[in-house]
Write a protein that holds these residues in place. Sequence first.
Motif: not given
Lengths: 256, 103
Positions: A27-30, A83, A154-155, B49-50, B52, B57
């Motif tokens: 999952p992505l951060y947002s 994702s 990836g934040e 809330r990851f 990366y 990636l």
Amino acid sequence: QEVDMQAQADDIRTVFSHPTSFNVKHPLYSPWTLWFDSPATKGRNLPQTPISSFPQTPVPQTPSAAAAQGWMEDIKRVVSFDSVEEFWGLYNHIVPPSQLPQKANYYLFKEGIIPAWEDEANKNGGKWSIQLPKEKNRSQVDKMWLYTMLAAIGETFDPHLTSGEATEPNTQSLITGVIVSTRPQFYRLSIWTRLAPSGDEDKLRERIETVGRHFKINVLGYPETQKLAGPLATEVEFLSHKDSEKKGKAAKKLVI
Amino acid sequence: ASTTKKDISAPPPSALLTARVIENLSEVAYPEGIKSPKVELNANVRDGRFRYDRDFLMQFMHICKEKPPTLPALDVLGIEPVDQASFPMARGGSGRHRNASGA
């Protein structure tokens, strides 16, 4: 309990071991939404992307919101994803910036935030941007845009999220979206932020500057001290949306 | 040392639609040669809330080739490649090609 965890671990299949039959995704951060516009999309009615389809962003009927609505009619919502796996599926099927027509824009924004400064999440913010002459950077722009998107999803643009200070529950990421624009003579890449420092907010200015530095050095790959301005080229510059409106008058830029 | 099994039955239409979201990164064991996400980015994770790093990636790039089931036809949106190789001096849209060669 150890047995349960082992059993669960055995049932975890990532895309690396099972490219078509994976059963977990990252999952992505947002969640994010990709938007697109170009002169060719103007007036096209399919598919519609009404501003009202964004429940998280209630639109007050102010003149600026109405203006944004008019503008948003020409900008097309491409797809949303949440994702890592879906991001790459999109990336592997979309046209890279170097192959776009001469006046086009991709906007990758967090879901629920429209790529306009009128949005609640953007109106107090600003943007880091760089303009790059087209001929010299045609072979670089796709990688620059990819790395920009990866830092966004990836934040990793906002270091504040990792530092000890970010443990308070309401710490929000500064980043709302990223944009690549193609024009006849140049490309432009931008990172939009939720806030912009005004006056003496040293903490916020430092945080914003860290975003710009990460963009210049780690994402675009320039040495920190390299001067980038030149014919059709700018430095990595930050401008608040409020100052952008003033069209240069009294605009206070930050430069990395 | 690969754990990949050949699945004889047809794959489901899209694993993307049925895969569950990872809730805890430490539950995942990556195959040999695949880097895990940088631990320091996820020191204070809440609610899955990851964050990366790019190296992590980039490893998905050549594996996740499946077109997202929700992706509309791109030409309907006006997203059509211009073939720069054939038209290095393309002006005014004269260099538009439906299919970019060279891809």
